[in-house]
Every structure is written in structure tokens, then in C-alpha cells.
Design a protein around this motif. Sequence first.
Motif, PDB file in Angstrom:
ATOM      1  N   LYS A  12      14.557   3.365  13.695  1.00 36.80           N
ATOM      2  CA  LYS A  12      13.104   2.856  13.396  1.00 36.80           C
ATOM      3  C   LYS A  12      12.979   2.387  12.271  1.00 36.80           C
ATOM      4  CE  LYS A  12      11.238   5.955  16.749  1.00 36.80           C
ATOM      5  NZ  LYS A  12      10.227   7.361  16.994  1.00 36.80           N
ATOM      6  N   VAL A  13      12.320   0.997  12.047  1.00 33.61           N
ATOM      7  CA  VAL A  13      11.858   0.319  10.813  1.00 33.61           C
ATOM      8  C   VAL A  13      10.427   0.085  10.824  1.00 33.61           C
ATOM      9  CG1 VAL A  13      12.669  -1.458   9.388  1.00 33.61           C
ATOM     10  CG2 VAL A  13      14.221  -0.549  11.009  1.00 33.61           C
ATOM     11  N   CYS A  14       9.788   0.556   9.636  1.00 32.29           N
ATOM     12  CA  CYS A  14       8.491  -0.012   9.287  1.00 32.29           C
ATOM     13  C   CYS A  14       8.559  -0.875   8.053  1.00 32.29           C
ATOM     14  CB  CYS A  14       7.587   1.319   9.380  1.00 32.29           C
ATOM     15  SG  CYS A  14       5.846   0.960   8.945  1.00 32.29           S
ATOM     16  N   PRO A  15       8.376  -2.260   8.251  1.00 34.43           N
ATOM     17  CA  PRO A  15       8.250  -3.091   7.115  1.00 34.43           C
ATOM     18  C   PRO A  15       6.807  -2.748   6.527  1.00 34.43           C
ATOM     19  CG  PRO A  15       8.242  -4.403   8.781  1.00 34.43           C
ATOM     20  CD  PRO A  15       8.364  -2.701   9.470  1.00 34.43           C
ATOM     21  N   LYS A  16       6.699  -2.902   5.110  1.00 34.86           N
ATOM     22  CA  LYS A  16       5.292  -2.507   4.601  1.00 34.86           C
ATOM     23  C   LYS A  16       4.861  -3.904   4.341  1.00 34.86           C
ATOM     24  CE  LYS A  16       5.681   1.944   4.601  1.00 34.86           C
ATOM     25  NZ  LYS A  16       4.888   2.704   5.409  1.00 34.86           N
ATOM     26  N   GLN A  17       5.449  -5.066   4.114  1.00 33.99           N
ATOM     27  CA  GLN A  17       4.945  -6.482   4.164  1.00 33.99           C
ATOM     28  C   GLN A  17       5.759  -7.415   5.190  1.00 33.99           C
ATOM     29  OE1 GLN A  17       6.992  -4.627   1.713  1.00 33.99           O
ATOM     30  NE2 GLN A  17       8.613  -5.737   2.977  1.00 33.99           N
ATOM     31  N   HIS A  20       7.290 -11.417   1.716  1.00 36.32           N
ATOM     32  CA  HIS A  20       8.437 -11.316   0.866  1.00 36.32           C
ATOM     33  C   HIS A  20       9.296 -10.195   0.941  1.00 36.32           C
ATOM     34  CE1 HIS A  20       5.144  -8.475  -0.759  1.00 36.32           C
ATOM     35  NE2 HIS A  20       6.306  -7.981  -1.350  1.00 36.32           N
ATOM     36  N   GLY A  21      10.454 -10.131   0.347  1.00 38.46           N
ATOM     37  CA  GLY A  21      11.391  -9.168   0.325  1.00 38.46           C
ATOM     38  C   GLY A  21      12.161  -9.365   1.731  1.00 38.46           C
ATOM     39  N   ARG A  22      13.199  -8.801   1.814  1.00 38.18           N
ATOM     40  CA  ARG A  22      14.207  -8.865   3.039  1.00 38.18           C
ATOM     41  C   ARG A  22      14.901  -7.702   3.114  1.00 38.18           C
ATOM     42  NH1 ARG A  22      16.447 -13.678   5.167  1.00 38.18           N
ATOM     43  NH2 ARG A  22      18.466 -13.232   6.159  1.00 38.18           N
ATOM     44  N   LEU A  23      15.131  -7.203   4.639  1.00 29.19           N
ATOM     45  CA  LEU A  23      15.975  -5.717   4.790  1.00 29.19           C
ATOM     46  C   LEU A  23      16.722  -6.361   5.972  1.00 29.19           C
ATOM     47  CD1 LEU A  23      16.416  -2.915   4.898  1.00 29.19           C
ATOM     48  CD2 LEU A  23      15.143  -2.834   6.836  1.00 29.19           C
ATOM     49  N   GLU A  24      18.248  -6.437   5.591  1.00 28.78           N
ATOM     50  CA  GLU A  24      19.403  -6.694   6.415  1.00 28.78           C
ATOM     51  C   GLU A  24      20.040  -5.444   6.995  1.00 28.78           C
ATOM     52  OE1 GLU A  24      21.888  -9.604   4.968  1.00 28.78           O
ATOM     53  OE2 GLU A  24      20.448 -11.108   4.652  1.00 28.78           O
ATOM     54  N   PHE A  40      15.071  -8.412   8.749  1.00 28.64           N
ATOM     55  CA  PHE A  40      13.636  -8.503   8.578  1.00 28.64           C
ATOM     56  C   PHE A  40      13.454  -9.568   7.520  1.00 28.64           C
ATOM     57  CE2 PHE A  40      13.836  -4.520  10.913  1.00 28.64           C
ATOM     58  CZ  PHE A  40      12.515  -4.530  11.578  1.00 28.64           C
ATOM     59  N   THR A  41      13.187 -10.788   7.664  1.00 27.74           N
ATOM     60  CA  THR A  41      13.052 -11.973   6.750  1.00 27.74           C
ATOM     61  C   THR A  41      11.579 -12.076   5.991  1.00 27.74           C
ATOM     62  OG1 THR A  41      12.323 -13.552   8.206  1.00 27.74           O
ATOM     63  CG2 THR A  41      14.817 -13.444   8.461  1.00 27.74           C
ATOM     64  N   GLU A  42      11.914 -12.705   5.039  1.00 28.07           N
ATOM     65  CA  GLU A  42      10.809 -12.873   3.992  1.00 28.07           C
ATOM     66  C   GLU A  42       9.661 -13.786   4.751  1.00 28.07           C
ATOM     67  OE1 GLU A  42      14.086 -14.037   3.340  1.00 28.07           O
ATOM     68  OE2 GLU A  42      14.540 -13.544   1.721  1.00 28.07           O
ATOM     69  N   ALA A 139       8.873  -4.828  -2.400  1.00 33.62           N
ATOM     70  CA  ALA A 139       9.212  -4.897  -1.059  1.00 33.62           C
ATOM     71  C   ALA A 139       9.554  -3.448  -0.397  1.00 33.62           C
ATOM     72  CB  ALA A 139       9.997  -5.928  -0.568  1.00 33.62           C
ATOM     73  N   THR A 140       9.104  -2.893   0.498  1.00 37.39           N
ATOM     74  CA  THR A 140       9.212  -1.618   1.089  1.00 37.39           C
ATOM     75  C   THR A 140       9.483  -1.498   2.440  1.00 37.39           C
ATOM     76  OG1 THR A 140       7.724  -0.621  -0.691  1.00 37.39           O
ATOM     77  CG2 THR A 140       8.424   0.755   0.915  1.00 37.39           C
ATOM     78  N   TYR A 141      10.628  -0.518   2.999  1.00 36.43           N
ATOM     79  CA  TYR A 141      10.942  -0.688   4.427  1.00 36.43           C
ATOM     80  C   TYR A 141      11.223   0.900   4.398  1.00 36.43           C
ATOM     81  CZ  TYR A 141      11.531  -5.670   3.807  1.00 36.43           C
ATOM     82  OH  TYR A 141      11.563  -7.135   3.678  1.00 36.43           O
ATOM     83  N   ALA A 142      10.439   1.318   5.611  1.00 39.25           N
ATOM     84  CA  ALA A 142      10.685   2.835   6.011  1.00 39.25           C
ATOM     85  C   ALA A 142      11.636   2.708   7.002  1.00 39.25           C
ATOM     86  CB  ALA A 142       9.416   3.568   6.293  1.00 39.25           C
TER      87      ALA A 142
END
Length: 158
Positions: A12-17, A20-24, A40-42, A139-142
Motif C-alpha cells: 500500500k502506498v499513500c502519496p502526500k502530494q 512534485h516528487g517521485r516514488l519509483e 508515482f510521477t511528478e 515529497a512524502t510517501y507512506a
Amino acid sequence: FPESKKVDLSLKVCPKQNSHGRLEIDVADRFGYRPVRLAFTEEGQLTADSGADPVEVARYQPGRWYELSLTLDVPAGTYRLSIDGKAVPREFTFAEHVKSVERLSLRTGEYRTEPTRATPRDLQPDFTTPNPDEPEPQATYAVDDVVITPTAAITAAK
């Protein structure tokens, strides 16, 4: 996780924005080859690579949890993706050929290949960060509930 030919993976992933920011998210072999690549792209897109091409599979909203499920088949060189229990209606091909997989990588920012220890210092391009004193927006990702189930693990010969 154990070296495997077939794997079921969920997280499970929760992007906070989403501006901006990127999670690969990569699944890799022991050498670092990355056949499965999600991002999860910008631009607020969730993408999955199919071969060399990133494919937008969904738009994402900040503050919302997304459950991602992957089913990898190394011999076939393919994987399937589900988002929140709904299958994405296509099969994705691996971005790189591998004989097995055994690693999950979560990384903020894009994958980097340079510089390496072998890159001569006098031949390196300028790898300095532009405006190094300017802070980037946070950029924050839980990430939660990572479950990896090898369905065809490779056992070492003893």
C-alpha cells in the motif's frame, strides 16, 4: 526475498502530494536489473513500464492509500498489475531480461547510473545540482503492508 521465478507482491502506498516528487518501485534481480518498474510521477500519474515504455495506468490523488498488487512470471517475461483490487486490463512485458528476481526497491527520484566508481574524474560531466542552496519541496510517501509471496522460489543446491 528468496530468489524466485514467479512472485506475488502487494503493498500500500499513500502519496502526500501529486505535483512534485517521485516514488519509483522496482522489482530486481541480484545484479540490479529492474524488469518491473512502477512510478508515482511528478505529474500525478501512476505509471508501469512495459518493455522500454512507461504506460500511465492511473491518476493518483494526494492523501489516498493505493493498494498495488503485482504477479510476476519471469519465464514469460511478463507481469500483471492490480490497483485497489481492480486488474489493469493488460499484461506488461519486462523492461529488462532476468533469470529470476529477489529484490524490491523503493526509491524517491529517478534511477541514476552515473557517475560510477569507474568513471574517470576528469571525464565526468557536471553532476552538480543546480541551485544547491534552494530547498526542494518536501515529497512524502507512506508505505505499508508489504507482502511478498514467491510462488516458484529457487532453492539453492546443497
